[in-house]
Every structure is written in C-alpha cells, then in structure tokens.
Design a protein around this motif. Structure first.
Motif, mmCIF file in Angstrom:
data_model
loop_
_atom_site.group_PDB
_atom_site.id
_atom_site.type_symbol
_atom_site.label_atom_id
_atom_site.label_comp_id
_atom_site.label_asym_id
_atom_site.label_seq_id
_atom_site.Cartn_x
_atom_site.Cartn_y
_atom_site.Cartn_z
ATOM 1 N N ALA A 370 0.837 -1.209 0.000
ATOM 2 C CA ALA A 370 0.000 0.000 0.000
ATOM 3 C C ALA A 370 0.871 1.259 0.000
ATOM 4 O O ALA A 370 0.571 2.235 -0.705
ATOM 5 C CB ALA A 370 -0.926 -0.006 1.215
ATOM 6 N N ILE A 371 1.957 1.244 0.783
ATOM 7 C CA ILE A 371 2.878 2.380 0.790
ATOM 8 C C ILE A 371 3.505 2.564 -0.588
ATOM 9 O O ILE A 371 3.572 3.683 -1.125
ATOM 10 C CB ILE A 371 3.963 2.178 1.857
ATOM 11 C CG1 ILE A 371 3.328 2.145 3.253
ATOM 12 C CG2 ILE A 371 5.025 3.264 1.771
ATOM 13 C CD1 ILE A 371 4.300 1.772 4.352
ATOM 14 N N TYR A 372 3.941 1.460 -1.197
ATOM 15 C CA TYR A 372 4.555 1.540 -2.521
ATOM 16 C C TYR A 372 3.571 2.076 -3.563
ATOM 17 O O TYR A 372 3.927 2.912 -4.405
ATOM 18 C CB TYR A 372 5.038 0.161 -2.954
ATOM 19 C CG TYR A 372 6.279 -0.336 -2.234
ATOM 20 C CD1 TYR A 372 6.935 0.457 -1.312
ATOM 21 C CD2 TYR A 372 6.791 -1.600 -2.481
ATOM 22 C CE1 TYR A 372 8.071 0.011 -0.657
ATOM 23 C CE2 TYR A 372 7.927 -2.058 -1.842
ATOM 24 C CZ TYR A 372 8.563 -1.255 -0.930
ATOM 25 O OH TYR A 372 9.683 -1.701 -0.286
ATOM 26 N N VAL A 373 2.350 1.587 -3.532
ATOM 27 C CA VAL A 373 1.357 2.017 -4.517
ATOM 28 C C VAL A 373 1.051 3.503 -4.338
ATOM 29 O O VAL A 373 0.876 4.233 -5.326
ATOM 30 C CB VAL A 373 0.081 1.161 -4.387
ATOM 31 C CG1 VAL A 373 -1.062 1.762 -5.189
ATOM 32 C CG2 VAL A 373 0.356 -0.261 -4.868
ATOM 33 N N GLY A 374 0.978 3.964 -3.086
ATOM 34 C CA GLY A 374 0.754 5.387 -2.852
ATOM 35 C C GLY A 374 1.878 6.238 -3.419
ATOM 36 O O GLY A 374 1.632 7.291 -4.029
ATOM 37 N N GLY A 386 -2.111 10.132 -3.838
ATOM 38 C CA GLY A 386 -1.317 8.990 -3.392
ATOM 39 C C GLY A 386 -1.905 8.342 -2.159
ATOM 40 O O GLY A 386 -1.967 7.112 -2.055
ATOM 41 N N LEU A 387 -2.357 9.146 -1.200
ATOM 42 C CA LEU A 387 -2.976 8.608 0.007
ATOM 43 C C LEU A 387 -4.261 7.866 -0.322
ATOM 44 O O LEU A 387 -4.536 6.790 0.234
ATOM 45 C CB LEU A 387 -3.261 9.740 0.990
ATOM 46 C CG LEU A 387 -3.999 9.347 2.275
ATOM 47 C CD1 LEU A 387 -3.195 8.332 3.066
ATOM 48 C CD2 LEU A 387 -4.299 10.576 3.114
ATOM 49 N N ALA A 390 -3.359 4.586 -1.845
ATOM 50 C CA ALA A 390 -2.785 3.707 -0.824
ATOM 51 C C ALA A 390 -3.871 3.102 0.063
ATOM 52 O O ALA A 390 -3.794 1.927 0.440
ATOM 53 C CB ALA A 390 -1.777 4.488 0.020
ATOM 54 N N LEU A 394 -4.497 -0.801 0.495
ATOM 55 C CA LEU A 394 -4.374 -1.410 1.823
ATOM 56 C C LEU A 394 -5.593 -2.250 2.168
ATOM 57 O O LEU A 394 -5.471 -3.432 2.523
ATOM 58 C CB LEU A 394 -4.168 -0.324 2.869
ATOM 59 C CG LEU A 394 -4.134 -0.792 4.332
ATOM 60 C CD1 LEU A 394 -2.955 -1.723 4.562
ATOM 61 C CD2 LEU A 394 -4.059 0.396 5.279
#
Length: 752
Positions: A370-374, A386-387, A390, A394
């Motif tokens: 999820a962090i990477y995708v954001g 981005g958030l 994410a 997630l």
C-alpha cells in the motif's frame, strides 16, 4: 536405488551453503528494482522550458483545469498571520509575588502598631521589612501611629492601585522597556489617591523596590488562534484554464506563474529529482529491512524460507510494474486520470502470498505494498491522490488475505474477488465523501474499484499454477485437486487395491482430525494420507487388507523376502509419486510414514528359524517423520490398522490401544524429530478415539419377523437386515492367526 536418493532431505539443498549470501543478493536486487520502479517517473521532463528564459514554443492547456496559486496563497497567509499583534496576559507568578510582598509590608506595619514596645524598638523592627529600611524615621514614626482600621483601608487602596496597574493589559508593562513607565503611572495614581504624605512615601518606596520587570507575558494560545483566524480569512486564488487556452507563447518569458501552471499539468518538473529519489530509497530500504527482520524473528521455521521471500518480492514487483502502466492511463480528464491508481490490483499479490506463503506474511506485505502504490501514484507527495490510492490498496489487500486464509476450494477465489470489490466500493465512497469528490468522479472510482477486485481474483487464479511450479510450492488448491478421487493413482488404488484405498481414507480422516487438534496442516495431512500407501499398487496382494478369501503369499516365502516386499512399498511409492509429479511435501509423507521402525512380525518369525539374523534387514530405511504432518500420518496409519483387527472394539479398549500405540512410537524415537509435544500427543489420542468410536460403533441386531407378518412389512425388514449384515459379519469373522499375532506385537497394517 536407495530411498534417500529419491527423497531429498531439504528442498533446494544445493542452496544450503550460501543461503545468507543469496538472501543479501535478493535484498539488494529488490531494493534497486523497487526504487527504480517507484522513482523512474521523477526523471521525466516533457517540455524544455526554464524559469526566466523565453519559451521555445506555444504551450496550451491540454484540458480544462483550475490552477491554484499555492505559493501566493501561502505568502498572503504568512503576511496575515504576521500582522496579528500578540495577545498578552498577566504574569500570574510575578504578580502573586508582588501581592504577597505588599501584604507582608502592611502586616509588618500592623504588628508594629499593635505591639506595646516603645517607638524606637518598633521602628528598628519595622526596618527589617522592605521597603521600610529605606524610609526616614519621621515617616516611620507617623506610620506606626495609624489605627488598625486605617491600615486596612490603605492596604485595600494600595492593592487596587498597584495590582490594578500591573495586571491591566493596557496599563501593565508588556516588555522591560515599559517597566519605568508602569512605575511612574503607579506613583501618579498614589499621589492622586486620598493618602497622607507618609503613606505616599511608603507606597512609592514599595513600587520602586518591587516593580522591577514586565508584568504581562504573551498568551501563545490566544495569539496563535488569532493568527489561524487571519490565515483562514485569506482566499485561495484560483486561475481557470480552458482546454486549448494559451499558457505561454513562443518567445515569451517563462515566469513563476507559468512554471506553476505547467507543473500543475505535469508538463514540466522544475525541481531536481534526486532528493525525492533519496527519500523513496530510504522508504524502500526500511520496508525491506522490516521484512527481513520479520522473517528472521518469526518465520525461520518455514520450509523453503528464501524462495518464499523471493516470491513475496516478485509478487510486489509485478504489481508495481502493472501499476506503472496503469497510472499513465488517460481516462478522459484530470479528475478521472487521478483515479487510475485505484485500478492497481494490490490484492493479487497479497492473495498469492497468503496462499503460497502464509497469511501473516501477506498482511505485512499488504501494508508495504500500500505504501509503494501510494508513492507510485504520487512520487513527490504533492496531492492527496497517493494517500487515496494507498488506502484502496491497503484495504483491498487485507480483505484479499482474509478471504483466502482458509481456502478450501477454487470457488473461494471467485468469492474473494467479490469481497475485494465490495470493500473497494466502500473505501472509495468514504474517500469521495471526505474529499468532496464530484459525483461523476465518484462513479468512475467505484467502477475502477470493482474492476480491481475482479481482476485481482482472475490474476490470482491464472498465475497461481505458475508460481507453484516455479517456486516448487504447493498450495491448498493444488492439494485439493490431488484429493479428487478421479486422479489416476487414486482410481488405480480403488480398483487394484481397494482395501488399501479404504484404509487410506480412514487414515486421512483420523490424521485430519488430529491435525486440527494440534494446529497442523489438515489439508496436507488428509491428502498425504490418501497417497501414503500408493507403493502397494506394485504388489497389492502381499498386503493383508487386499487379500479377499485368498491364500497369504507370505506363507510360501522366507521372512526376509516378506520384509523386503513390505518395506519396498515406500520406495515404490516414491517412484510413482515422482512419475506423477506429486508435490515434495506429499513425497515426504510417503517416505516418512513408517520412519525407520521394525517390521516386527517377520523379524520374530525369522529369529524363530535363525537367532543370528541381523535386525537391520527388517527395518524401514526411513527417515523418521520430520514434520507434524508426517508424524500424524504415521500414528494414524498404525492406529487404524490395529483397531481394525480388534474383535470387540469398545470405546474403552479403543482408547487403551490408541494410547499404547502412541507410546510405543514415542519409545521407539519415531517422533523425536517431528516437533510434537506431550500435550500434542494427548490431543492426538483424544481425536483418534473420537473418530474411531464413531467408525466402530455397535449395532443392534434385528430379530427375524414371524412368517405371519404381512408381505408389505418384509421389504423394510429386509432393508434393515441388509444394512446390519456387514456389521454382524464383521463381529463373527475370525482374523487370521498370524494377523492377530502381528497386531499384538506391533500394530502395522502391512506386516502380514
């Protein structure tokens, strides 16, 4: 060929010597790969324009967009906040000291008035208190003659003048430079007050000695509230650009406003990307170290740990590659394009990891992915897109893990897709409500979320086989496919060795119940039990469960040859398993389900003929069970064969025999490499007894009806009689003498 040549003790044994080195290489490779995928977009510059230089071409707005002048907005906010004057409040600590000293001075004067000493003694004692030490004797002599009532009145008046001026936000001293003016103001009020000259001198002396610093301090909270109000009052300046509207013409100077507009459209990047790349690299490094520490601390016991961790990294990398392509999609406008990241199938990776590794690792991977995708959606974190992406990644990833954590059939994957789609619908709706998203963008986001869920399920189904084959990992779905009775080996077992087939089914039921009791892999145990005796297909009639009213061939051959035939079903089973490409974990159970135990019946028969015959000839070649699952099949195999040979299988006798067999295996060290505890063994015995008591339950023997009964009652009576006939036959049949002898010594289903 020996069994140990067919059965590798450790998967990927050739990596054993350099596992640490390969782990480091894998971490470095994934660090570089993830950093590249997440930061590669930072180096794109679509238009060759520079601040302060002429534009080389006409640049138009590619689509309609509202551009917010954030820099000017921030400057105006700062200016408005700076214009707010500080709010002051009384310095309560300092003012309380002044009030205490003033009260102390009047108290000393009051004591001097009330004492019976002479005036000289009173004045001497009074000079010990500030400010009386600096006052003339004549003033003090007049002060000690005041009445107590007069002192009370003057103290109240002095408090009003001194404390009132010190505490007032307009009259108090805001800084050290205003202290002198505050003292002058107090003295002037004292001069104007209805006081005698002696009291004026006394109070002015008190002011000079005690009012020495500012009496007001800045109220930070109130001041900040006013500044926030001032900032909020500033309106954001928005410039609306229509599609095709000129931003800057050829030859025109590119100023900051033009750069801001081009940056908002993503047409230029006016900042050096290396700082952002460094930040992304740090985030990737922290995430990889988290995975490494987690695997080292909590997953060291997992077989094939390194290949599985490589699989985790590969799954994440594939999602990022697909996500890289998705975020570049043009969905028809900037509002829609920003939602493209919600189509990234993060749940595909998390479901794959949950199925092939374990759900706990998949949960950690969900957070990291999820962090990477954001970051992938917004590498420089300039917007909330981005958030939002994410959050969708997630929640979809976590729900995907939950949906497949207890996978029991392939249709569960389809159900997981619908679960993810539903969660995406709720997550995107929550984002839309909190961010004020337009209805059209909301609808597009929901559509993308639903497609994301279904696509994740399809991708998982389509790629699961290739991941299994490439990493030699067996999933629950693969095991369920192997349990299909129409599989070639199981069909052969049913036709050519029906006794062994039904024995294997019962062993599977026993082992599965025990596996659930000790938190082992119940599906693996059941499937392993179904295949554990496939080696008997080579010579089915040499095993007692397949001898139907036939002579026992072991009566005609030597005990050593009989033992060789019995033990060879392990080697034969491994060869057949390798030919059918059964998973390694199934081959492990086949190889270990007898350990290196003794074929006791034929050994005892042999020593009756020759006392010097070596015992090693009558041992299985092993190895002993290395896992809980293999140990459960070993115990269930022995228990089922022994209980079946009992003539009167009552619950009490069943439990006694079960615990006796388990103890004999424990005493023979067959379980010392399987990680089973004594508590586990007790739970296993309880589970075995529960299942066996249901299998070998007693039946009521129905009496024959008299001939006078009507014919229409004959049909149900015959049906009931047929139902009870096998049980009756079982109760009256006599087991062969050799089988009984074998069971008494060491229960083994294939020792006769």
């Amino acid at each position: 060929m020996k069994i140990r040549e067919l059965w590798p003790l450790k998967p990927m044994a050739n990596l054993k010597g350099n596992t640490t080195e390969q782990s480091i290489i894998a971490v470095v490779v994934y660090f570089l790969l993830f950093t590249f995928l997440l930061s590669s977009g930072l180096f794109t510059s679509k238009l060759p324009v520079e601040l302060g230089q002429p534009s080389p071409q006409l640049i138009k707005a590619p689509w309609t967009k509202d551009i917010e002048d954030l820099d000017k907005y921030k400057q105006e906010q700062d200016a408005a906040a700076k214009a707010v004057k500080p709010v002051y409040k009384p310095d309560e600590d300092y003012l309380s000291n002044i009030a205490r000293d003033l009260s102390k001075a009047f108290g000393a004067l009051r004591d001097a008035v009330n004492t019976k000493e002479d005036d000289a003694a009173k004045i001497t004692k009074l000079r010990q208190t500030t400010p009386f030490a600096a006052l003339p004797d004549g003033v003090l002599a007049n002060l000690i003659k005041a009445s107590p009532q007069l002192l009370d009145e003057k103290e109240q008046l002095a408090t009003q003048i001194i404390m009132g001026n010190a505490r007032g936000t307009d009259t108090g001293a805001h800084d050290p430079g205003e202290v002198a003016a505050l003292r002058d103001r107090m003295k002037q009020d004292i001069d104007n007050a209805p006081l005698t000259d002696q009291f004026r001198v006394f109070l002015q002396g008190f002011v000079d000695s005690k009012i020495t610093r500012q009496t007001l301090i800045v109220d930070d909270q109130a001041t900040e509230n006013l500044r926030q109000t001032a900032r909020a009052s500033v309106k954001l300046e928005v410039h609306s650009y229509k599609a095709g509207q000129k931003i800057v013409g050829p030859g025109e100077i590119v100023d900051e406003n033009v750069i801001n507009v081009l940056t908002a459209y993503g047409l230029v990047e006016n900042l050096s990307p290396w700082r952002s790349v460094g930040g992304i690299a740090l985030i990737v490094l922290i995430s990889l170290l988290t995975v490494v520490l987690y695997a080292h601390q909590y997953r060291r016991h997992i077989p094939q740990l390194l290949p599985k961790m490589i699989l985790v990294g590969l799954s994440i990398a594939l999602v990022l590659v697909i996500g890289k392509a998705i975020v570049t999609l043009n969905l028809g406008g900037p509002e829609f394009n920003s939602l493209a990241g919600m189509l990234i199938p993060a749940a595909w990776a998390t479901m794959t990891i949950a199925i092939l590794v374990d759900p706990e690792t998949a949960m950690l991977s969900s957070i990291i992915l999820a962090i990477y995708v954001g970051i992938l959606a917004d590498p420089v974190v300039t917007t909330s897109f981005g958030l939002q992406v994410a959050l969708v990644a997630l929640f979809s990833g976590v729900i995907g893990v939950y949906s497949v954590s207890r996978l029991s059939q392939r249709s569960d994957l389809a159900r997981a897709g619908f679960n993810i789609a539903a969660v995406n619908f709720l997550t995107i709706s929550g984002i839309a409500l909190t961010s004020g998203m337009k209805l059209s963008a909301w609808a597009v986001g929901i559509l993308l979320g639903v497609v994301n869920g279904l696509a994740s399920s399809v991708l998982t189904v389509g790629t699961l086989h290739w991941f299994e084959a490439g990493f030699h990992i067996t999933s629950a779905i693969r095991l369920l496919e192997l349990s299909n009775p129409n599989r070639p080996l199981l069909k052969r077992l049913l036709v050519e060795a029906p006794g062994t087939y039904h024995h294997s089914i019962l062993v599977g039921n026993l082992a599965e119940a025990a596996a659930e009791a000790v938190q082992a892999d119940a599906i693996l145990v059941r499937v392993g039990a179904m295949y554990h005796d496939i080696g008997k297909l080579r010579r089915p009639y040499f095993f007692i469960e397949n001898q139907f009213a036939q002579d026992n061939p072991h009566d005609k051959i030597a005990p050593t040859l009989s033992a060789l035939i019995i033990t060879s079903h392990i080697k034969d089973g491994l060869e057949m398993a390798r030919e059918e490409k059964l998973p390694q974990m199934i081959q492990d159970i086949i190889a270990q389900h007898h350990g290196d135990s003794l074929v006791s019946f034929f050994y005892h028969k042999a020593i009756e003929e020759n006392m010097e015959i070596p015992e090693e000839t009558f041992h299985y070649e092993g190895p002993r069970p290395q896992t809980k699952e293999a140990a459960l099949v070993l115990l269930a195999d022995s228990v089922e064969a022994a209980v079946r040979s009992m003539k009167q299988a009552t619950p009490g006798r069943i439990e006694g025999l079960v615990r006796k067999i388990i103890k004999s295996k424990l005493d023979d060290d067959q379980l010392n490499q399987s990680n089973l505890t004594f508590r586990d063994l007790d739970k296993i015995a309880t589970a075995f007894v529960r299942v066996l008591s249901g299998i070998f339950h007693s039946r009521v023997e129905y009496p024959e009806l008299p001939q006078t009964h009507k014919a229409d009652k004959t049909v149900p009576v015959l049906a009931e009689a047929q139902e009870s006939a096998p049980d009756k036959e079982e109760n009256t049949s006599e087991a062969p003498e050799k089988e009984a002898k074998e069971t008494a010594e060491l229960p083994e289903e294939d020792n006769s």
